[in-house]
Design an enzyme around this catalytic site. Structure first.
Site, PDB file in Angstrom:
ATOM      1  N   GLU A  76      -4.680  -8.953   0.518  1.00 42.08           N
ATOM      2  CA  GLU A  76      -5.503  -8.571   1.760  1.00 42.08           C
ATOM      3  C   GLU A  76      -6.958  -8.344   1.762  1.00 42.08           C
ATOM      4  OE1 GLU A  76      -4.308  -5.156   4.171  1.00 42.08           O
ATOM      5  OE2 GLU A  76      -2.347  -5.630   4.166  1.00 42.08           O
ATOM      6  N   GLU A  95       0.978  -1.182  -0.055  1.00 39.45           N
ATOM      7  CA  GLU A  95       0.210  -0.005   0.038  1.00 39.45           C
ATOM      8  C   GLU A  95       0.828   1.245   0.030  1.00 39.45           C
ATOM      9  OE1 GLU A  95      -3.061  -0.169   2.877  1.00 39.45           O
ATOM     10  OE2 GLU A  95      -3.894  -2.165   2.338  1.00 39.45           O
TER      11      GLU A  95
HETATM   12  O1  IFM Z   1      -4.210  -2.955   9.011  1.00 41.03           O
HETATM   13  C1  IFM Z   1      -4.388  -2.463   7.691  1.00 41.03           C
HETATM   14  C2  IFM Z   1      -3.104  -3.061   6.953  1.00 41.03           C
HETATM   15  O2  IFM Z   1      -1.847  -2.442   7.686  1.00 41.03           O
HETATM   16  C3  IFM Z   1      -2.822  -2.310   5.654  1.00 41.03           C
HETATM   17  N1  IFM Z   1      -4.265  -2.735   4.988  1.00 41.03           N
HETATM   18  C4  IFM Z   1      -5.416  -2.635   5.602  1.00 41.03           C
HETATM   19  C5  IFM Z   1      -5.514  -3.122   6.993  1.00 41.03           C
HETATM   20  C6  IFM Z   1      -6.628  -2.738   7.865  1.00 41.03           C
HETATM   21  O3  IFM Z   1      -6.879  -1.383   7.709  1.00 41.03           O
END
Ligand code: IFM
Length: 451
Positions: free
Chosen positions: A356, A168
């Site tokens: 994710e 990210e």
């Molecule tokens: O916790 C975060 C992670 O660090 C990056 N992606 C989103 C998750 C949830 O907010």
């Protein structure tokens, strides 16, 4: 037993993920240097309830037991991130052998448990000394990252076959340097766009180093691609949606997968646009063996004159029958399918991992600390079905990772939000698998889900 309708290929990877600062703790042990998060989380009023990641889930000390729990769930793969300042305390220069050794042991522990390690180099915990030298807005960051990547590959790439450079980078650039809600807490659009460009160039440099090392695995980048819907068919809302899309999607996807920057958007930024040197785009083009997609939610976008530099306001969108998660995020499983198919249609059909996906829920432990998290199961199941549909329509998706293996430190929200398959008792840090962990075991064993 119910018939499994949404079946995934035999070689599909089922995993779970976490990141260094969010779970490791041991913030100043065994020679680790400080990161920007170590300092930021101690500043007053930055983190809810004054929480920090100093102890987090204490994964640094409990790692073998945590891997055992992953094995019990039946994970095929565990995606972790390396802490840069644990490995290079000053960011460059002297290596900390004890820091590297932790990841060496983690990788061996995973392999012994039959779990494929997936490693990410950067999940926002920049070494503090590099921020003091200018951080990501400095062009030197490209070389700093290259040096760090080479150390990590040298130690671990003989056993880790799946790598990511950044997790990210939009968050690292825009929450870290744009709004300042994240470390290092800087509020400057120009620095944010410059940081984004350097994060990409640093990514490309690490990919080149990896490829020139002839390692046998693959390396990609992980982007947070939430689904955006124009708030109305008014032109101003459509244009605002395009701007948010360009900042969150095109800015990162276009250089890598299309070999160009979104020019119209950069021009619209005026003085905030990043300095791009001759030859930079050539360095970025084609630099990913796969794309990692993090997907959680959908938003409606409206024009808003007071909506920051994008002049946009986002409202959570939930599909009929769904509320919002504990984060207040809209739930819309079809958004996941649309995001994946958008990549297939517009970005040259790359190999994809859903790196994710997960749901923060108001978990209510019973007297034994057990959480029957049916809301999380419903969320995960609907998103896995949406992913199945995307694959059925042609997407080359190789794996799915649940965020997160453990309840952990949710950045500016501290420990108030729970994403884990495994509950972490806030006082004792004991691990108690939730119902979703048992459910996910079944999904993995059955290679799919029932509706
Ligand atoms: O916790 C975060 C992670 O660090 C990056 N992606 C989103 C998750 C949830 O907010």
């Amino acid at each position: 037993m119910k018939k499994i309708i949404y079946t995934f290929p035999d070689n599909f990877t089922w995993g779970a993920i976490a990141s260094a600062y969010q779970i490791e703790g041991a913030w100043n042990e065994d020679g680790k240097g400080k990161s920007i998060w170590d300092i930021f989380s101690r500043l007053p009023d930055r983190i809810l309830n004054g929480d920090t990641g100093e102890i987090a889930t204490d994964h640094y000390h409990r790692m073998p037991d945590d891997v055992q729990l992953m094995k019990e769930i039946g994970l095929n793969s565990y995606s972790f991130t390396l802490s840069w300042p644990r490995i290079l305390p000053e960011g460059t220069g002297k290596i900390n052998p004890k820091g590297l050794d932790f990841y060496d042991r983690l990788v061996d522990e995973l392999l012994n448990a039959g779990i494929q390690p997936k490693a990410t180099l950067y999940h926002w915990d920049l070494p503090l000394s590099l921020q003091e030298r200018g951080g990501w807005p400095s062009r030197d960051s490209i070389d700093w990252f290259g040096e760090y990547a080479a150390v990590a590959f040298d130690k671990l790439a003989d056993r880790v076959n799946l790598w990511a450079t950044h997790n990210e980078p939009w968050v690292a650039a825009f929450l870290g340097y744009g709004t300042g809600v994240h470390a290092p807490g800087i509020n400057d659009a120009t620095q944010a766009f410059q940081a984004a460009h350097h994060l990409l160039l640093a990514h490309a440099k690490a990919v080149d180093i990896y490829h020139s090392g002839n390692y046998r695995g693959e390396i990609g980048i992980i982007l947070n691609l939430n689904h955006l819907i124009s708030g109305s068919d008014r032109e101003e809302d459509i244009k605002a949606t395009q701007r948010v899309y360009d900042e969150t999607h095109s800015l990162f996807l276009d250089p890598i997968f299309l070999g160009k920057y979104p020019e119209k958007f950069l021009n619209w930024l005026g003085p905030n646009q990043p300095k791009i040197e001759a030859g930079d785009l050539d360095l970025l083009t084609g630099k990913a063996d796969y794309l990692g997609i993090n997907h959680y939610n959908s938003d409606k976008v409206f024009y808003d004159h007071f909506g920051g530099w994008l002049k946009a306001r986002l409202e959570p969108y939930s599909a009929p029958g769904w509320g919002v998660t504990q984060m207040g995020w809209g739930i819309n499983p079809a958004g996941l399918k649309k995001e994946v198919l958008n990549i297939v249609d517009n970005y040259g059909h790359p190999k994809i991992y859903l790196t994710e996906n997960g749901c923060a829920a108001v978990d209510q432990p019973d007297k034994n600390g057990f959480v029957n998290d049916l809301d999380r199961i419903r969320f995960l199941k609907a998103h896995i079905i949406a992913l199945h549909e995307a694959i059925h329509e042609g997407a080359n998706v190789q794996g799915y990772y649940v965020w997160s293996i453990l309840d952990n430190f949710e950045w500016e929200r501290g420990y108030s939000k729970k994403f884990g398959l495994i509950r972490v008792d806030p006082k004792t840090l004991d691990r108690i698998p939730k119902q979703s962990a048992a459910w996910y075991s079944d999904v993995i064993r059955n290679k799919g889900v029932t509706p």
